[in-house]
Design a protein around this motif. Sequence first.
Motif, PDB file in Angstrom:
ATOM      1  N   ALA A 189       0.855  -1.183   0.000  1.00  0.00           N
ATOM      2  CA  ALA A 189       0.000   0.000   0.000  1.00  0.00           C
ATOM      3  C   ALA A 189       0.891   1.233   0.000  1.00  0.00           C
ATOM      4  CB  ALA A 189      -0.922   0.010   1.216  1.00  0.00           C
ATOM      5  N   ILE A 190       0.508   2.243  -0.774  1.00  0.00           N
ATOM      6  CA  ILE A 190       1.296   3.460  -0.899  1.00  0.00           C
ATOM      7  C   ILE A 190       0.453   4.647  -0.458  1.00  0.00           C
ATOM      8  CG2 ILE A 190       2.600   4.951  -2.463  1.00  0.00           C
ATOM      9  CD1 ILE A 190       3.046   2.565  -4.262  1.00  0.00           C
ATOM     10  N   LEU A 191       0.988   5.429   0.491  1.00  0.00           N
ATOM     11  CA  LEU A 191       0.359   6.658   0.949  1.00  0.00           C
ATOM     12  C   LEU A 191       1.224   7.840   0.530  1.00  0.00           C
ATOM     13  CD1 LEU A 191      -1.251   4.645   2.751  1.00  0.00           C
ATOM     14  CD2 LEU A 191      -1.158   6.389   4.559  1.00  0.00           C
ATOM     15  N   ASP A 192       0.594   8.879   0.021  1.00  0.00           N
ATOM     16  CA  ASP A 192       1.282  10.123  -0.318  1.00  0.00           C
ATOM     17  C   ASP A 192       1.168  11.049   0.886  1.00  0.00           C
ATOM     18  OD1 ASP A 192       2.277  12.488  -1.291  1.00  0.00           O
ATOM     19  OD2 ASP A 192       1.065  12.494  -3.118  1.00  0.00           O
ATOM     20  N   THR A 193       2.297  11.378   1.486  1.00  0.00           N
ATOM     21  CA  THR A 193       2.302  12.186   2.702  1.00  0.00           C
ATOM     22  C   THR A 193       2.695  13.638   2.435  1.00  0.00           C
ATOM     23  OG1 THR A 193       4.614  11.593   3.207  1.00  0.00           O
ATOM     24  CG2 THR A 193       2.893  10.152   4.077  1.00  0.00           C
ATOM     25  N   SER A 194       2.671  14.049   1.161  1.00  0.00           N
ATOM     26  CA  SER A 194       3.132  15.399   0.817  1.00  0.00           C
ATOM     27  C   SER A 194       2.104  16.471   1.171  1.00  0.00           C
ATOM     28  CB  SER A 194       3.460  15.482  -0.678  1.00  0.00           C
ATOM     29  OG  SER A 194       2.313  15.219  -1.470  1.00  0.00           O
ATOM     30  N   GLY A 195       0.837  16.107   1.292  1.00  0.00           N
ATOM     31  CA  GLY A 195      -0.204  17.089   1.585  1.00  0.00           C
ATOM     32  C   GLY A 195      -0.443  17.263   3.063  1.00  0.00           C
ATOM     33  N   GLN A 196      -1.432  18.083   3.379  1.00  0.00           N
ATOM     34  CA  GLN A 196      -1.779  18.312   4.778  1.00  0.00           C
ATOM     35  C   GLN A 196      -2.292  17.034   5.431  1.00  0.00           C
ATOM     36  OE1 GLN A 196      -4.546  21.508   5.318  1.00  0.00           O
ATOM     37  NE2 GLN A 196      -4.315  21.561   7.550  1.00  0.00           N
ATOM     38  N   GLU A 197      -3.017  16.213   4.645  1.00  0.00           N
ATOM     39  CA  GLU A 197      -3.489  14.923   5.104  1.00  0.00           C
ATOM     40  C   GLU A 197      -2.907  13.832   4.205  1.00  0.00           C
ATOM     41  OE1 GLU A 197      -5.306  13.949   7.660  1.00  0.00           O
ATOM     42  OE2 GLU A 197      -5.515  15.988   8.469  1.00  0.00           O
ATOM     43  N   PRO A 198      -2.453  12.711   4.768  1.00  0.00           N
ATOM     44  CA  PRO A 198      -1.941  11.621   3.932  1.00  0.00           C
ATOM     45  C   PRO A 198      -3.050  11.082   3.022  1.00  0.00           C
ATOM     46  CG  PRO A 198      -2.223  10.879   6.190  1.00  0.00           C
ATOM     47  CD  PRO A 198      -2.414  12.359   6.196  1.00  0.00           C
ATOM     48  N   ALA A 199      -2.691  10.739   1.798  1.00  0.00           N
ATOM     49  CA  ALA A 199      -3.680  10.292   0.829  1.00  0.00           C
ATOM     50  C   ALA A 199      -3.317   8.904   0.319  1.00  0.00           C
ATOM     51  CB  ALA A 199      -3.771  11.265  -0.348  1.00  0.00           C
ATOM     52  N   LEU A 200      -4.291   7.999   0.335  1.00  0.00           N
ATOM     53  CA  LEU A 200      -4.073   6.674  -0.228  1.00  0.00           C
ATOM     54  C   LEU A 200      -3.921   6.804  -1.738  1.00  0.00           C
ATOM     55  CD1 LEU A 200      -4.013   3.560   0.087  1.00  0.00           C
ATOM     56  CD2 LEU A 200      -6.498   3.613  -0.205  1.00  0.00           C
ATOM     57  N   GLN A 201      -2.838   6.250  -2.265  1.00  0.00           N
ATOM     58  CA  GLN A 201      -2.551   6.366  -3.685  1.00  0.00           C
ATOM     59  C   GLN A 201      -2.771   5.052  -4.434  1.00  0.00           C
ATOM     60  OE1 GLN A 201       1.658   6.927  -5.492  1.00  0.00           O
ATOM     61  NE2 GLN A 201       0.847   9.006  -5.317  1.00  0.00           N
ATOM     62  N   ARG A 202      -2.285   3.959  -3.868  1.00  0.00           N
ATOM     63  CA  ARG A 202      -2.337   2.687  -4.589  1.00  0.00           C
ATOM     64  C   ARG A 202      -2.257   1.514  -3.617  1.00  0.00           C
ATOM     65  NH1 ARG A 202       1.298   2.010  -9.852  1.00  0.00           N
ATOM     66  NH2 ARG A 202      -0.522   3.102 -10.685  1.00  0.00           N
ATOM     67  N   VAL A 203      -2.955   0.433  -3.981  1.00  0.00           N
ATOM     68  CA  VAL A 203      -2.863  -0.837  -3.263  1.00  0.00           C
ATOM     69  C   VAL A 203      -2.596  -1.921  -4.296  1.00  0.00           C
ATOM     70  CG1 VAL A 203      -4.045  -2.550  -1.834  1.00  0.00           C
ATOM     71  CG2 VAL A 203      -4.410  -0.100  -1.410  1.00  0.00           C
ATOM     72  N   ARG A 204      -1.627  -2.731  -4.019  1.00  0.00           N
ATOM     73  CA  ARG A 204      -1.252  -3.809  -4.940  1.00  0.00           C
ATOM     74  C   ARG A 204      -1.318  -5.138  -4.202  1.00  0.00           C
ATOM     75  NH1 ARG A 204       4.538  -5.593  -6.130  1.00  0.00           N
ATOM     76  NH2 ARG A 204       4.399  -6.963  -7.929  1.00  0.00           N
ATOM     77  N   ILE A 205      -2.064  -6.099  -4.752  1.00  0.00           N
ATOM     78  CA  ILE A 205      -2.171  -7.449  -4.221  1.00  0.00           C
ATOM     79  C   ILE A 205      -1.565  -8.390  -5.255  1.00  0.00           C
ATOM     80  CG2 ILE A 205      -3.727  -9.226  -3.316  1.00  0.00           C
ATOM     81  CD1 ILE A 205      -3.747  -6.627  -1.707  1.00  0.00           C
ATOM     82  N   TYR A 206      -0.708  -9.303  -4.825  1.00  0.00           N
ATOM     83  CA  TYR A 206      -0.028 -10.155  -5.801  1.00  0.00           C
ATOM     84  C   TYR A 206       0.405 -11.469  -5.174  1.00  0.00           C
ATOM     85  CZ  TYR A 206       4.290  -8.682  -3.488  1.00  0.00           C
ATOM     86  OH  TYR A 206       5.273  -8.455  -2.556  1.00  0.00           O
ATOM     87  N   ALA A 207       0.626 -12.444  -6.045  1.00  0.00           N
ATOM     88  CA  ALA A 207       1.177 -13.722  -5.617  1.00  0.00           C
ATOM     89  C   ALA A 207       2.684 -13.685  -5.817  1.00  0.00           C
ATOM     90  CB  ALA A 207       0.566 -14.865  -6.421  1.00  0.00           C
ATOM     91  N   ALA A 208       3.434 -13.866  -4.745  1.00  0.00           N
ATOM     92  CA  ALA A 208       4.889 -13.831  -4.845  1.00  0.00           C
ATOM     93  C   ALA A 208       5.433 -15.055  -5.577  1.00  0.00           C
ATOM     94  CB  ALA A 208       5.507 -13.731  -3.452  1.00  0.00           C
ATOM     95  N   LYS A 209       4.657 -16.136  -5.568  1.00  0.00           N
ATOM     96  CA  LYS A 209       5.060 -17.351  -6.270  1.00  0.00           C
ATOM     97  C   LYS A 209       3.814 -18.151  -6.631  1.00  0.00           C
ATOM     98  CE  LYS A 209       5.862 -19.827  -1.908  1.00  0.00           C
ATOM     99  NZ  LYS A 209       6.873 -20.556  -1.092  1.00  0.00           N
ATOM    100  N   PRO A 210       3.908 -19.086  -7.591  1.00  0.00           N
ATOM    101  CA  PRO A 210       2.736 -19.894  -7.969  1.00  0.00           C
ATOM    102  C   PRO A 210       2.224 -20.716  -6.794  1.00  0.00           C
ATOM    103  CG  PRO A 210       4.487 -20.075  -9.603  1.00  0.00           C
ATOM    104  CD  PRO A 210       5.088 -19.375  -8.426  1.00  0.00           C
ATOM    105  N   PHE A 211       0.928 -21.071  -6.832  1.00  0.00           N
ATOM    106  CA  PHE A 211       0.361 -21.899  -5.779  1.00  0.00           C
ATOM    107  C   PHE A 211      -0.832 -22.663  -6.332  1.00  0.00           C
ATOM    108  CE2 PHE A 211      -1.696 -17.762  -5.493  1.00  0.00           C
ATOM    109  CZ  PHE A 211      -3.040 -18.064  -5.343  1.00  0.00           C
ATOM    110  N   SER A 212      -1.219 -23.701  -5.615  1.00  0.00           N
ATOM    111  CA  SER A 212      -2.367 -24.518  -5.985  1.00  0.00           C
ATOM    112  C   SER A 212      -3.580 -24.113  -5.176  1.00  0.00           C
ATOM    113  CB  SER A 212      -2.071 -26.007  -5.758  1.00  0.00           C
ATOM    114  OG  SER A 212      -1.010 -26.437  -6.581  1.00  0.00           O
ATOM    115  N   ILE A 213      -4.770 -24.329  -5.756  1.00  0.00           N
ATOM    116  CA  ILE A 213      -6.030 -24.065  -5.070  1.00  0.00           C
ATOM    117  C   ILE A 213      -6.774 -25.388  -4.948  1.00  0.00           C
ATOM    118  CG2 ILE A 213      -8.188 -22.766  -5.108  1.00  0.00           C
ATOM    119  CD1 ILE A 213      -6.806 -20.739  -6.912  1.00  0.00           C
ATOM    120  N   MET A 214      -6.998 -25.840  -3.730  1.00  0.00           N
ATOM    121  CA  MET A 214      -7.697 -27.092  -3.464  1.00  0.00           C
ATOM    122  C   MET A 214      -7.028 -28.278  -4.170  1.00  0.00           C
ATOM    123  SD  MET A 214     -10.251 -26.237  -1.457  1.00  0.00           S
ATOM    124  CE  MET A 214     -11.437 -27.573  -1.574  1.00  0.00           C
ATOM    125  N   MET A 215      -5.734 -28.198  -4.415  1.00  0.00           N
ATOM    126  CA  MET A 215      -4.966 -29.267  -5.054  1.00  0.00           C
ATOM    127  C   MET A 215      -5.502 -29.599  -6.449  1.00  0.00           C
ATOM    128  SD  MET A 215      -2.732 -29.727  -2.754  1.00  0.00           S
ATOM    129  CE  MET A 215      -1.885 -31.186  -3.400  1.00  0.00           C
TER     130      MET A 215
END
Length: 252
Positions: free
Chosen positions: A157-183
């Motif tokens: 998650a990235i917050l921009d703290t340059s303003g008077q109030e911090p602003a949410l800029q981006r959220v990234r969800i990812y798989a760091a490596k392959p995986f199985s689902i329910m085998m």
Amino acid sequence: MAERTPWAAGLSFSLAFILALALPGPAQADALLDRLRASASVAGPPAFERTLRLETDGETAPLVRVDRHDPALPDGERWSLLSIDGRSPGDKERDEWRKQVTSQQPPGYHRLHILLAGQPDSIRQEGPLRIYHWKALKPGALGMKGPDFSGRLSAEAILDTSGQEPALQRVRIYAAKPFSIMMVAKMRAFEATSDYKSGANGTPFLVRQTTRTDASIPFRGNGVIRSEARFRPLTKQPHTTQKLTRGQPAAG
């Protein structure tokens, strides 16, 4: 025109982006993150119109779907499907869409405290940007019906703290490596990037979500799905054309 029902459309997510290299600091309590999650916990689901562009391996042209979500409407009427490829959707397409929207939470800032629960594993500051990293999401973070593979995914998650109030800029969800689902199914790659801008009363509003999924699913095949969703806030109750007659997104 023939109807199209892209497989695993509800799982499609992704756009890779580059962060400047820096050594992450140790995890610690963070007041800015605590404020952000507290704000999200009291924010309601947003009213939006979403235009989704979906590209699937093997399809000659992308699918473009427009739908709406309005939490002010009665239960069972909050979702409406407006069009697919600029035309009225067919029965099979409406059924597939209905399965998708009832199997997931409506996207938006209101779920951030659930999605990014727990203490981050690292926090670093790069100029005005404060960057948080979680090695694994908490169980149930995705808010989807069916197998829960939240713990196989990481988050930034990235917050921009340059303003008077911090602003949410981006959220990234990812798989760091392959995986199985329910085998059974195999997730070779998964990534979702959500971009936010300040909305009504300063509450972050999801404006764009890009996704990429590379998966192997029995009886549905292998392939890569890419999507881009753009969100427009609704300022008044819209006129709906195709109502969701039963069911609603599960609470979470």
